[in-house]
Design an enzyme around this catalytic site. Structure first.
Site, PDB file in Angstrom:
ATOM      1  N   VAL A   1       2.268   6.594   2.747  1.00 46.61           N
ATOM      2  CA  VAL A   1       1.695   6.491   4.080  1.00 46.61           C
ATOM      3  C   VAL A   1       0.653   5.376   4.063  1.00 46.61           C
ATOM      4  CG1 VAL A   1       0.018   8.284   3.504  1.00 46.61           C
ATOM      5  CG2 VAL A   1       0.482   7.781   5.895  1.00 46.61           C
TER       6      VAL A   1
ATOM      7  N   CYS B   1       1.056   2.751  -3.341  1.00 47.65           N
ATOM      8  CA  CYS B   1      -0.243   3.180  -3.854  1.00 47.65           C
ATOM      9  C   CYS B   1      -0.745   4.464  -3.183  1.00 47.65           C
ATOM     10  CB  CYS B   1      -1.293   2.082  -3.628  1.00 47.65           C
ATOM     11  SG  CYS B   1      -0.960   0.538  -4.487  1.00 47.65           S
ATOM     12  N   HIS B   2      -0.186   4.832  -2.046  1.00 47.90           N
ATOM     13  CA  HIS B   2      -0.850   5.829  -1.198  1.00 47.90           C
ATOM     14  C   HIS B   2       0.193   6.587  -0.389  1.00 47.90           C
ATOM     15  CE1 HIS B   2      -3.337   7.127   2.301  1.00 47.90           C
ATOM     16  NE2 HIS B   2      -4.368   7.045   1.475  1.00 47.90           N
ATOM     17  N   PHE B   3       0.721   7.689  -0.855  1.00 46.40           N
ATOM     18  CA  PHE B   3       0.439   8.402  -2.100  1.00 46.40           C
ATOM     19  C   PHE B   3       1.739   8.474  -2.913  1.00 46.40           C
ATOM     20  CE2 PHE B   3      -2.305  10.299   1.179  1.00 46.40           C
ATOM     21  CZ  PHE B   3      -3.545  10.193   0.592  1.00 46.40           C
TER      22      PHE B   3
ATOM     23  N   TYR C   1       0.807  -1.218   0.000  1.00 48.76           N
ATOM     24  CA  TYR C   1       0.000   0.000   0.000  1.00 48.76           C
ATOM     25  C   TYR C   1       0.842   1.271   0.000  1.00 48.76           C
ATOM     26  CZ  TYR C   1       0.870  -1.241   4.880  1.00 48.76           C
ATOM     27  OH  TYR C   1       1.462  -1.636   6.058  1.00 48.76           O
TER      28      TYR C   1
END
Length: 825
Positions: free
Chosen positions: A708, A701-703, A698
């Protein structure tokens, strides 16, 4: 023959008439009487004849006949207007590549035929191609600077290595690198083993990991006939794939067509497997049936008919063009064309020949990459077979869909709506589509939202999540003005939820998991404030966006797989404070015009300094979990610690109930400690932990440029811990086959005052159960919870819940649930 004298703009050494003579006639009238002997040989090195001769003139040559040393030649080709091969004036890859064919003229000039004496023929073996610019257009002049670098002799067998650069009206558009060709006897050609897979090839394929790409439109077609390909060549994809592909009423994408019959190098595609191949991005099989009297043999070459390798490559191009249309990748443009992929190095190996004796060739295509950035692109590995023998291998072969020159491709100044080709399933026009949202997630913000956002080029700026964690596809409506952050501005956005999405595969029930519903609502709200220009008043500041708090609830339990989620977001407030911009939103989510989720949330845009000074929920003081303060007085008989993430039993259906935990992407809990009757409410307590690895999926993917852990995944960890409690405590025993479902009409609240970052190492959390409710065959467990990073409590959750419902629920039962909710029964 000497090189062109210095200082002349152009000296024509051989013109079109000379080149035609070299291709189909005698060599002596072109190179001089010293080559008369070559004309007595049964075969010699030739250029192709029309219609596959693509040289207008030779303007320079270096080298000396009889000396096989590095040599160069410069040729030009004037692309005719209305040429037989163009598609709306665009020159296809096959012709662009083939027009650099004068390595054959150069090697002949050096005297190769005096060595081979008609006993050996030219064949290209290896090459790499890199496009640097767009495909050429009719009316342009292509210049090829061709250089033979070295020669390797084995008796009379010659291999030579060459390269070229192709310029369209002076602009470099294509390089051929590391090309290798040679001269072979018929026996040597017949003895070819084909393309032999190397250990490096096997390692490369084994390293390919499954990925995922969501089609922009969905079709159930799994094969295409020759008639289908004719329709695609006529620009009628709606008759092949379905009405969502038909853009004729809007006059869109008339140039997106396969070439005409003469250049079409695939006759049918018997297999289209959208989830096939080692990366699960697609696999195709295509067939080309060959006519021994076909023009492609008659012109290439006189006395030595063989199918040009560039035509084989063109078949691969057409397959990828077809697949791009199949996925709807063109639907994000009003006027697009197929282009090469700049910077992509394509490796080609040829280990067999296709002659008039070859009745059919088969293409096997494995898609290795699909992306919308910077433009919709398909990349594949392609192997071409003659029967069971692989004779051509093309690796990293790509096609791009791109706006035609001068075509609008992004919102107008001020972010004003403009129709850019995309309509939703209902036929409603979108003004921001999947291309722009891909850029808003990981690309160019100017492309995503308009010229005002070009200030962020190359800088860290707020992005929406990307990849597996982006859950917004289109902006359908905006009621608001950029630069005016006034309450009451609204935006309607959409997200298409594919039935094969990773979260349906990984979650613990058939419904879209809570974390995805949270994210799709929050991402839509982010877009409203960001698109209106929340950060544009501070162009010199590098800001990050964070969700601060919110409250939301499910009002229906919809089945969303294969359906479109519509978000209706409203700006409630916007204010600037030192180091931050704060915005509050109200939102609701709908499926088929029925609301199923609603909430409010607060976001902040923060400077790096403001984020670094975060002190959590307790003003920087460490407030320990309940377990830490109460452990000494706990009854060991009521306390147990369970390994979760490492014990696969939790992810398989449990005996009796069939309950299980979410898996793969959503394995969010490593270990839990359960205390029966514990917690501040005395109804049960759960403490859990999860190791946070720097390479967890993740973070990428974020960000973008600001990794984070999503807060929604912290919430997901707590939900899973509650599910562990339900399973372990036997709360659902006796209910028969059941499943976990999203809890209806329980408004969960959250407050975030910190974030889990790379390097934190661990996330811990606890939950205090405060209600266990049984109603109408359902079980509901509600808790309050908190989440810690090392040394700091950062999340607070109220009324986080899990629900257990019968596994075999019918549409009638769901309708009854809705009726009871509406009537208060």
């Amino acid at each position: 023959m000497p090189a062109a004298p210095a200082g002349r703009e152009r000296t024509v050494l051989w013109d079109e008439r000379d080149l035609l003579e070299f291709a189909r006639g005698r060599v002596a009238p072109v190179f001089g009487p010293a080559f008369a002997e070559v004309d007595t040989y049964p075969r010699r090195c030739r250029l192709p004849e029309p219609p596959y001769l693509f040289v207008s003139r030779v303007t320079r040559i270096t080298g000396e006949t009889g000396r096989f040393e590095p040599a160069e030649i410069t040729t030009e080709y004037d692309v005719p207007v209305g040429a037989w091969y163009t598609v709306d004036g665009l020159v296809p890859c096959a012709v662009t590549i083939e027009a650099g064919q004068c390595d054959m003229l150069l090697i002949a000039y050096l005297g190769i035929d005096f060595r081979t004496r008609g006993e050996r023929v030219y064949r290209l073996l290896d090459s790499s191609l890199v496009f640097h610019g767009g495909l050429p257009r009719e009316g342009q002049t292509l210049r090829y600077d061709i250089r033979i670098d070295r020669f390797v002799w084995n008796g009379d067998n010659l291999l030579f290595f060459f390269n070229y650069r192709c310029y369209a009206d002076g602009e470099l558009i294509l390089e051929l690198l590391d090309a290798c060709a040679g001269f072979f006897t018929p026996a040597e050609l017949a003895d070819s083993l084909g393309v032999v897979e190397s250990a490096a090839d096997r390692r490369r394929r084994a390293a390919m990991e499954p990925a995922w790409f969501k089609p922009l439109a969905r079709t159930d077609r799994t094969s295409l006939t020759g008639k289908d390909l004719e329709l695609l060549a006529a620009g009628r994809p709606g008759e092949v794939f379905g009405p969502r592909w038909d853009q004729s009423a809007d006059g869109c994408n008339r140039s997106l067509r396969l070439p005409g019959d003469m250049l079409r190098m695939i006759d049918e595609i018997p297999v289209v497997d959208r989830l096939g191949g080692p990366r699960r991005l697609g696999a195709l099989t295509a067939v080309k049936r060959l006519d021994p009297e076909g023009w492609y043999f008659a012109c290439h070459f006189t006395g030595d008919p063989v199918l040009a390798g560039s035509l084989i490559a063109e078949g691969g191009v057409q397959l990828l063009q077809t697949y791009a249309m199949y996925l709807g990748m063109h639907l994000v443009f009003p006027d697009a064309e197929f282009q090469a992929v700049p910077g992509l190095e394509t490796e080609v190996k040829v280990r067999g020949q296709i002659t008039p004796h070859t009745r059919e060739v088969r293409y096997e295509v494995e898609i290795t990459d699909l992306t919308m950035l910077p433009r919709p692109t398909v990349v594949a590995d392609i192997t071409v077979y003659d029967g069971d023998k692989p004779i051509v291998a093309m690796r990293d072969f790509g096609v791009r869909v791109q706006e035609r020159p001068g075509t609008a491709y992004r919102p107008e100044a001020g972010g004003l709506p403009a129709f850019l080709g995309r309509r939703n399933e209902r036929g409603e026009a979108a003004f921001i589509n999947e291309l722009h949202l891909a850029h808003a997630a990981r690309g160019d913000l100017g492309t995503a939202m308009g010229t005002e956002f070009e200030i962020y080029a190359g800088r860290r700026a707020p992005y929406i999540p990307n990849g597996d964690f982006r859950f917004v596809d289109r902006i359908m409506r905006l009621d608001g003005t950029r630069g005016e952050l006034r309450p009451g501005a609204t935006m309607a956005t959409e997200y298409d939820s594919p039935p094969e999405a990773w979260y349906y595969r990984d979650t613990a029930g058939p419904e879209m998991p809570n974390c995805v519903v949270m994210e799709t609502s929050l991402q839509a709200a982010i877009l409203l404030g960001y698109y209106l220009g929340a950060t544009l008043a501070s162009p010199d500041e590098e800001l990050s966006i964070r969700n601060l708090d919110g409250r939301a609830r499910f009002v229906r339990r919809p089945e969303l797989a294969g359906r479109t989620v519509r978000h209706e977001s409203e700006l409630l407030s916007s204010q600037s404070v030192p180091g931050a911009i704060l915005q509050k939103f109200r939102y609701r989510l709908l499926a088929d015009d029925e609301v199923f989720y609603e909430g409010e949330s607060l976001f902040g845009y923060f400077t790096e300094q403001a984020l670094s000074n975060q002190v959590g929920l307790d003003s920087g003081t460490y407030v320990p979990p309940w377990l830490e303060t109460e452990r000494a007085g706990l009854d060991p008989a009521r306390t147990r610690t369970l390994a979760v993430r490492s014990d696969d039993r939790w992810f398989a259906p449990q005996p009796g109930t069939g309950l299980h935990l979410a898996d793969d992407h959503l394995r969010m809990v490593d270990e839990v400690t359960l205390v029966d009757g514990g917690g501040v409410h005395g109804q049960g307590y759960i403490h859990g932990s999860r190791t946070v690895a720097d390479d967890d999926w993740y973070f990428d993917c974020h960000f973008h440029r600001d990794p984070v852990m999503p807060g929604s995944l912290g919430v997901e960890a707590v939900i899973q811990a509650l599910q562990v409690h339900v399973i372990d405590s036997g709360l659902a025993d006796g209910m028969g086959p059941v499943r976990f479902g999203v809890p209806l009409d329980v408004a969960m609240g959250w407050k975030y005052r910190g974030q889990i970052l790379r390097g934190d190492g661990e996330m811990t959390f606890d939950a205090h159960i405060k209600e266990v409710r049984r109603d109408g065959g359902r079980l509901l467990v509600v808790a309050d919870a908190a989440v810690w990073k090392p040394g700091l409590r950062i999340y607070e959750l109220t009324d986080v819940a899990v629900e257990v419902v019968p596994a075999a629920r019918t549409e009638q039962a769901r309708a009854q649930d809705d009726t009871e909710k509406e009537t208060g029964a």
